[in-house]
Scaffold this active site. Sequence first.
Site, PDB file in Angstrom:
ATOM      1  N   ARG A   1      -1.826  29.544  -5.085  1.00 51.76           N
ATOM      2  CA  ARG A   1      -1.455  29.103  -3.736  1.00 51.76           C
ATOM      3  C   ARG A   1      -2.681  28.721  -2.903  1.00 51.76           C
ATOM      4  O   ARG A   1      -2.594  27.838  -2.055  1.00 51.76           O
ATOM      5  CB  ARG A   1      -0.642  30.200  -3.034  1.00 51.76           C
ATOM      6  CG  ARG A   1       0.767  30.286  -3.616  1.00 51.76           C
ATOM      7  CD  ARG A   1       1.557  31.469  -3.106  1.00 51.76           C
ATOM      8  NE  ARG A   1       2.966  31.322  -3.445  1.00 51.76           N
ATOM      9  CZ  ARG A   1       3.871  32.273  -3.294  1.00 51.76           C
ATOM     10  NH1 ARG A   1       3.524  33.447  -2.806  1.00 51.76           N
ATOM     11  NH2 ARG A   1       5.126  32.054  -3.618  1.00 51.76           N
TER      12      ARG A   1
ATOM     13  N   GLY B   1      12.479  29.944  -2.465  1.00 52.84           N
ATOM     14  CA  GLY B   1      13.593  29.796  -1.520  1.00 52.84           C
ATOM     15  C   GLY B   1      13.666  28.417  -0.897  1.00 52.84           C
ATOM     16  O   GLY B   1      14.749  27.842  -0.757  1.00 52.84           O
TER      17      GLY B   1
END
Length: 399
Positions: A38, A380
């Site tokens: 990330r 999500g």
Amino acid sequence: MSAFKTLDDLGDATGKVALVRVDLNLPMQDGVVTDETRIRASAPTVLELSEKGAKVLLLAHFGRPKGERVSTQSLSMVVGAVERVLGKEVMFVPEIAGEVVAQAVGILRPGDIAILENTRFWKGEEKNDPALVKAIAANGDFYVNDAFSAAHRAHATTEGLARVLPAYAGRSMQAELEALDKALGKPVKPVAAVVGGAKVSSKLDVLKHLVAQVDHLIIGGGMANTFLAAKGVNVGKSLCEHELTGTANEILETADKAGCTVHLPYEVVVAKEFAANPPSLRTCNVHEVAADEMILDVGPSAVEALGDVLKTCRTLVWNGPMGAFETPPFDAATVALAKTAAALTVEGSLTSVAGGGDTVAALNHAGVAQDFTYISTAGGAFLEWMEGKELPGISALCG
């Protein structure tokens, strides 16, 4: 998707303060970051702003401290990993707004980088509190969102700041939005979607949205068993949500009306126990599953037929594995189909976009992740996008 501004639209940033929302919710073990993916995703944006002479303040959340200061969830713990990836010194600031941040901005020179404290230490973050938004914005000149993974949340630092400051998409966000637009926004048809995973219940909205968007819907994983059961197939003791067979039939009817072909496995790999390479392993027609057997993967000839479907398509969206891929040999179908998709992508006939945690792991396992057009690491947010939902963090950038 309406237009959003990128770093190309920024103009002169020298000496200006960039508030940059990134994803630093990193996996840790014994206080050490175990995966820097990330950080690497946002590095191009952070370094470009630094090179343009901006003072770069990184905003991120870490864990779920629920509005309390939790020492084990301080972003001070990731500073070393961020410095390593960026190859630059990074200042840590233990606040996100107010005088302490203003002082830090005064100390920073153009091109310097700082990480502010975990935004979720403040209750106003998840409530998108206008007072907190205003306080954070007071120390910035413009806002950059480079955290697609948090774009489905309407929080102060993911949505609120984009409403009060000039707002831009970072390079990672830009790449994600452009890839998603190619996949379901304005795709080249025919479009195929592969949807796998254990349960229909977790992907109901995805399936309902996709049947109206794609030409071919390939259903794998445990959720395929629920659809097979809905069609009257005896799935033995396979993972199956029998209470959802009515819903599965509704989805099949909707697909039929929309001209979407749903592909369910006609050949399956079964075993009497779920274990690696079990002695009871066999491949059979889907109508030959015994009462004491469970379906754990799609059979090789069915996978080959699915590969032929992909050869007729120009665009592919993939979320979820075809079988119980973590346990060999039930990874065979996922690996084989992923290799076909990757080969078609490499030869230029297919645009392939994949996302979701299990999917990324499965494509890495197949050794083809780098050959897909785009892989989203967002969980999500990617699922909500596949459901056709509006993502607040994106709407605010395009507003």
